[in-house]
Design a protein around this motif. Sequence first.
Motif, PDB file in Angstrom:
ATOM      1  N   LEU A 178      36.507  41.919  31.264  1.00  0.00           N
ATOM      2  CA  LEU A 178      36.769  42.469  33.162  1.00  0.00           C
ATOM      3  C   LEU A 178      38.561  42.491  33.484  1.00  0.00           C
ATOM      4  O   LEU A 178      38.721  43.298  33.559  1.00  0.00           O
ATOM      5  N   MET A 179      39.762  41.554  32.609  1.00  0.00           N
ATOM      6  CA  MET A 179      40.835  42.314  32.192  1.00  0.00           C
ATOM      7  C   MET A 179      41.143  43.500  31.946  1.00  0.00           C
ATOM      8  O   MET A 179      41.623  44.036  32.683  1.00  0.00           O
ATOM      9  N   ALA A 180      40.396  43.470  30.679  1.00  0.00           N
ATOM     10  CA  ALA A 180      40.476  45.148  30.425  1.00  0.00           C
ATOM     11  C   ALA A 180      40.029  46.180  31.010  1.00  0.00           C
ATOM     12  O   ALA A 180      40.924  46.922  31.973  1.00  0.00           O
ATOM     13  N   LEU A 181      38.854  45.987  32.004  1.00  0.00           N
ATOM     14  CA  LEU A 181      38.522  46.889  33.024  1.00  0.00           C
ATOM     15  C   LEU A 181      39.709  47.338  33.761  1.00  0.00           C
ATOM     16  O   LEU A 181      39.424  48.501  35.039  1.00  0.00           O
ATOM     17  N   ARG A 182      39.639  46.020  34.334  1.00  0.00           N
ATOM     18  CA  ARG A 182      40.983  45.720  35.506  1.00  0.00           C
ATOM     19  C   ARG A 182      42.361  46.380  35.343  1.00  0.00           C
ATOM     20  O   ARG A 182      42.919  47.025  35.796  1.00  0.00           O
ATOM     21  N   PHE A 183      42.703  45.964  34.752  1.00  0.00           N
ATOM     22  CA  PHE A 183      44.026  46.297  34.462  1.00  0.00           C
ATOM     23  C   PHE A 183      44.591  47.434  33.410  1.00  0.00           C
ATOM     24  O   PHE A 183      45.983  47.299  33.231  1.00  0.00           O
ATOM     25  N   ALA A 184      43.480  47.955  32.693  1.00  0.00           N
ATOM     26  CA  ALA A 184      44.148  48.940  31.647  1.00  0.00           C
ATOM     27  C   ALA A 184      43.215  50.366  32.213  1.00  0.00           C
ATOM     28  O   ALA A 184      42.906  51.238  31.640  1.00  0.00           O
ATOM     29  N   ASN A 185      42.395  50.102  33.580  1.00  0.00           N
ATOM     30  CA  ASN A 185      41.960  51.581  33.845  1.00  0.00           C
ATOM     31  C   ASN A 185      42.739  51.378  35.055  1.00  0.00           C
ATOM     32  O   ASN A 185      42.140  50.835  35.905  1.00  0.00           O
ATOM     33  N   ALA A 186      43.262  52.627  35.944  1.00  0.00           N
ATOM     34  CA  ALA A 186      43.385  53.455  37.352  1.00  0.00           C
ATOM     35  C   ALA A 186      43.077  53.897  38.141  1.00  0.00           C
ATOM     36  O   ALA A 186      42.890  53.247  39.261  1.00  0.00           O
ATOM     37  N   LEU A 187      41.711  53.325  38.299  1.00  0.00           N
ATOM     38  CA  LEU A 187      40.493  53.955  38.449  1.00  0.00           C
ATOM     39  C   LEU A 187      40.677  52.851  39.285  1.00  0.00           C
ATOM     40  O   LEU A 187      39.844  53.462  40.346  1.00  0.00           O
ATOM     41  N   PHE A 188      40.436  51.839  39.492  1.00  0.00           N
ATOM     42  CA  PHE A 188      39.044  50.962  40.402  1.00  0.00           C
ATOM     43  C   PHE A 188      40.615  49.957  40.992  1.00  0.00           C
ATOM     44  O   PHE A 188      40.393  49.509  42.205  1.00  0.00           O
ATOM     45  N   GLU A 189      42.289  49.995  40.511  1.00  0.00           N
ATOM     46  CA  GLU A 189      42.716  49.229  41.091  1.00  0.00           C
ATOM     47  C   GLU A 189      42.601  49.851  42.447  1.00  0.00           C
ATOM     48  O   GLU A 189      42.761  48.747  43.988  1.00  0.00           O
ATOM     49  N   PRO A 190      43.410  50.580  42.846  1.00  0.00           N
ATOM     50  CA  PRO A 190      43.943  51.824  44.824  1.00  0.00           C
ATOM     51  C   PRO A 190      42.042  50.419  45.870  1.00  0.00           C
ATOM     52  O   PRO A 190      42.283  50.050  46.987  1.00  0.00           O
ATOM     53  N   VAL A 191      41.201  50.769  45.013  1.00  0.00           N
ATOM     54  CA  VAL A 191      39.884  50.132  45.296  1.00  0.00           C
ATOM     55  C   VAL A 191      39.499  48.725  45.384  1.00  0.00           C
ATOM     56  O   VAL A 191      38.421  48.515  46.382  1.00  0.00           O
ATOM     57  N   TRP A 192      40.333  48.150  44.763  1.00  0.00           N
ATOM     58  CA  TRP A 192      39.681  46.354  43.785  1.00  0.00           C
ATOM     59  C   TRP A 192      40.809  45.706  45.563  1.00  0.00           C
ATOM     60  O   TRP A 192      41.757  44.890  45.074  1.00  0.00           O
ATOM     61  N   ARG A 193      39.683  46.295  46.616  1.00  0.00           N
ATOM     62  CA  ARG A 193      40.737  44.989  47.601  1.00  0.00           C
ATOM     63  C   ARG A 193      40.234  45.034  48.621  1.00  0.00           C
ATOM     64  O   ARG A 193      38.998  45.438  48.699  1.00  0.00           O
ATOM     65  N   ALA A 194      40.141  43.974  50.032  1.00  0.00           N
ATOM     66  CA  ALA A 194      39.886  43.992  50.552  1.00  0.00           C
ATOM     67  C   ALA A 194      39.127  45.203  52.038  1.00  0.00           C
ATOM     68  O   ALA A 194      37.983  45.465  52.058  1.00  0.00           O
ATOM     69  N   GLY A 195      39.943  46.486  51.560  1.00  0.00           N
ATOM     70  CA  GLY A 195      39.173  47.680  52.323  1.00  0.00           C
ATOM     71  C   GLY A 195      38.497  48.542  52.209  1.00  0.00           C
ATOM     72  O   GLY A 195      37.962  49.214  52.969  1.00  0.00           O
ATOM     73  N   HIS A 196      38.159  48.296  50.693  1.00  0.00           N
ATOM     74  CA  HIS A 196      37.204  48.920  50.342  1.00  0.00           C
ATOM     75  C   HIS A 196      35.926  48.152  49.062  1.00  0.00           C
ATOM     76  O   HIS A 196      35.134  48.707  48.992  1.00  0.00           O
ATOM     77  N   ILE A 197      36.127  46.364  49.412  1.00  0.00           N
ATOM     78  CA  ILE A 197      34.868  45.782  48.724  1.00  0.00           C
ATOM     79  C   ILE A 197      34.640  44.786  50.230  1.00  0.00           C
ATOM     80  O   ILE A 197      34.645  44.474  50.173  1.00  0.00           O
ATOM     81  N   ASP A 198      33.289  44.984  49.955  1.00  0.00           N
ATOM     82  CA  ASP A 198      32.235  43.948  50.781  1.00  0.00           C
ATOM     83  C   ASP A 198      32.398  42.970  50.832  1.00  0.00           C
ATOM     84  O   ASP A 198      32.982  41.835  51.348  1.00  0.00           O
ATOM     85  N   HIS A 199      31.817  42.603  49.537  1.00  0.00           N
ATOM     86  CA  HIS A 199      32.108  41.318  49.158  1.00  0.00           C
ATOM     87  C   HIS A 199      31.338  40.986  47.208  1.00  0.00           C
ATOM     88  O   HIS A 199      31.284  41.948  46.985  1.00  0.00           O
ATOM     89  N   VAL A 200      31.975  39.851  46.961  1.00  0.00           N
ATOM     90  CA  VAL A 200      31.751  39.948  45.659  1.00  0.00           C
ATOM     91  C   VAL A 200      30.567  38.712  44.783  1.00  0.00           C
ATOM     92  O   VAL A 200      30.759  37.461  46.359  1.00  0.00           O
ATOM     93  N   GLN A 201      29.581  38.326  44.680  1.00  0.00           N
ATOM     94  CA  GLN A 201      28.803  38.055  43.661  1.00  0.00           C
ATOM     95  C   GLN A 201      29.457  37.451  42.944  1.00  0.00           C
ATOM     96  O   GLN A 201      29.083  38.187  41.433  1.00  0.00           O
ATOM     97  N   ILE A 202      29.096  36.228  42.132  1.00  0.00           N
ATOM     98  CA  ILE A 202      29.240  35.886  40.623  1.00  0.00           C
ATOM     99  C   ILE A 202      27.681  34.824  41.072  1.00  0.00           C
ATOM    100  O   ILE A 202      28.289  33.285  41.463  1.00  0.00           O
ATOM    101  N   SER A 203      27.137  35.058  40.011  1.00  0.00           N
ATOM    102  CA  SER A 203      25.925  34.331  39.549  1.00  0.00           C
ATOM    103  C   SER A 203      26.370  33.984  37.773  1.00  0.00           C
ATOM    104  O   SER A 203      25.592  34.617  36.983  1.00  0.00           O
TER     105      SER A 203
END
Length: 473
Positions: free
Chosen positions: A178-203
Motif C-alpha cells: 500500500l505504501m509502495a503503491l501510494r508513494f512510488a507511483n506518481a499517478l495516484f497522488e493527485p487523485v488521492w484526496r477529498a476532491g476525487h475520492i468519494d469514500h473508503v471501505q476497510i474490511s
Amino acid sequence: MLVFGGTGDLALHKLLPALYHLHREGRLHADVRILALARSSHSREAYQALAERHCRAQVARADFANETWASFAARLDYFAMDAAQSADFGRLAKRLGRDDARVRVYYLATAPSLFEDIAAHLANAGLAGPAARIVLEKPIGHSLESARAINTAIGAVFDEARVFRIDHYLGKETVQNLMALRFANALFEPVWRAGHIDHVQISVCETLGVENRGGYYDKAGAMRDMIQNHLLQLLCLVAMEAPVRFDAEAVRNEKVKILEALKPISGLDVQDKTVRGQYTAGKIGGHDVPAYYFEKNVDNDSDTETFVAVQVEIDNWRWAGVPFYLRTGKRLAKKASEILIQFKPVPHRLFHEGEANQLLIRLQPEERISLQLMAKNPGKGMHLKPVELDLNLANAFNQQRRWDAYERLLLDVIDGDSTLFMRRDEVEAAWQWVDPILQGWHQHYQSPRPYPAGSDGPEQLQHLLERHGRHWA
Ligand SMILES: NC(=O)C1=CN([C@@H]2O[C@H](COP(=O)(O)OP(=O)(O)OC[C@H]3O[C@@H](n4cnc5c(N)ncnc54)[C@H](OP(=O)(O)O)[C@@H]3O)[C@@H](O)[C@H]2O)C=CC1
Ligand SMILES: O=C1O[C@H](COP(=O)(O)O)[C@@H](O)[C@H](O)[C@H]1O
C-alpha cells in the motif's frame, strides 16, 4: 529469543512456524536460540514434541522436512516459570548467565496484564541490559489508561527504540505494498484526496469464530481486538501524508497525525456511526456452528461484540468530508480482508452510463490490487462495462511462497528496525479515539445486534452506507 507464553496459541500457531521458516531459509544467524517460557511443566524434549506437532500442522507439507526440523529443534528449549513471580526471574537469570553483549529479545506472547510485571522483574534480575529488546503483542491494555500504565512501566525499563509493539497486519506484504503503491507511483497522488475520492471501505471479515480464545476475547471484543489496532493501522496507511524518509520515525510521525485527526465519536453519536453485532448459531462452509455465547470460556449472557462497523471521519485538509467505513467480524460468510477506494464519478457524463472507478486492495485470502475502469463493450453502440486491471502480487513476483507477516516482523526485531511497529504515541492516540466509543456503548446500553454465523453481519450494517446512497463492496 525468549518467548513468554511459549505454550500459547500465538506462540505455537504463529511464532514458532515463522521461526521455523526463517531457519529453513537460512535467515536466522547460527547463534540464535529460542527459549519458550510458561508456567506449565515440560521437559525440553516434551516441549520440542509439542512445538513439532503444531509446526507440522501449520507448515505446508512440502516445506517441512525431518532433518530441517531436527536442526531447528536444536535451537529450541523450554523453561517453566511464573512471569508474575520475581523469584522466578532470578532462576531465569541464572539459567541464562551473564552475557550483556548478547542481543536478547523478550517476546511477550501473554495477556497484557503481565506486561508490567515482566518488565519490572526483568530489570530487577539484571536481564534488561542495553542489548535487550522487548516485543509487546496487541492489544496493549484494554483502554487508554491501562495502555498508558503499561507503556510507562515498559518505558521505565526499555527506552522506546528497544520496544517493539507488534501489529502483525503491518507485516503483511500487501499492507506494505500500500505504501509502495501510494508513494512510488506518481499517478495516484493527485487523485488521492477529498476532491476525487468519494469514500473508503476497510474490511477484515473472518469465517473463524473465537476458537479456543474465548477467555481473552470475551473481555476484549472486536473493537479492542481488531479496530483499535489492525483496522486503524490500515486506515493510517491509506490516509497518511508521504513521510519524508522511509524510516521508523518519519513513517510513525505521519501515522500519528492521522490518529490525532480522527473525529471523536462519543455519547449518542455511537448510535448513528457504529454498528455492534454478535453471532448467533448458523452455518460456516456447510457445517453447523454454535452461537458466540455457547463458545468455550464465553459467558452465556455475554454482550461482547464479535462484529463492529464504524463510520470514521478524518478532520484534515486531505480528507475533509470523505467517510472511511471500517468493518470487521467473526463467523462471517467469507474470509476477506480488503481496502476499497471508491472514486467519484467523472464530472461530466459523456456516455450517460458507466460507474465510478474503484481501486481494490485485497490483503487476504489472495494478495491482489485491482483497478476497476470503464471500457467500451465490443460491438455496435457506445455501451460501457467495468473491467479490471488486475495485479496478482504472488504471480507478479513468481515467488514460491509468500512470507507470513510474523516472519518479516521477527527479522525486523532481530535487526532492530522498528518502522513496522507501533510507537507509544500511536497506540495511545488509537485508544484515545476508541475509548469514547466503548463508553458510548456502555452509557447508552447499545447491546450487540444478533447476526447468524455465515451471514454478512447484522442488518443495520447496510443502513450505515445506504442512508448516504452507498453500498458495501
Ligand atoms: N492467538 C493469536 O492469534 C493472537 C494473539 N495475540 C495476543 O497475544 C497474546 C497471547 O495470546 P494467546 O497465545 O492467544 O494466549 P493463550 O491464552 O493461548 O496463551 C497464553 C500463554 O501465556 C502463558 N501464561 C499465562 N500466565 C502466565 C504466567 N503467569 N507466567 C508465564 N506464562 C503465563 C500460558 O501458559 P501457562 O498457562 O502454561 O502459563 C500460555 O503459554 C495476547 O495478548 C493476545 O491478545 C495477538 C494477535 C494474535
Ligand atoms: O490479531 C488478531 O488477528 C486475527 C486475524 O488475523 P489474520 O492475519 O488471520 O487476518 C484475529 O483472528 C484475532 O482475533 C486477532 O486477535
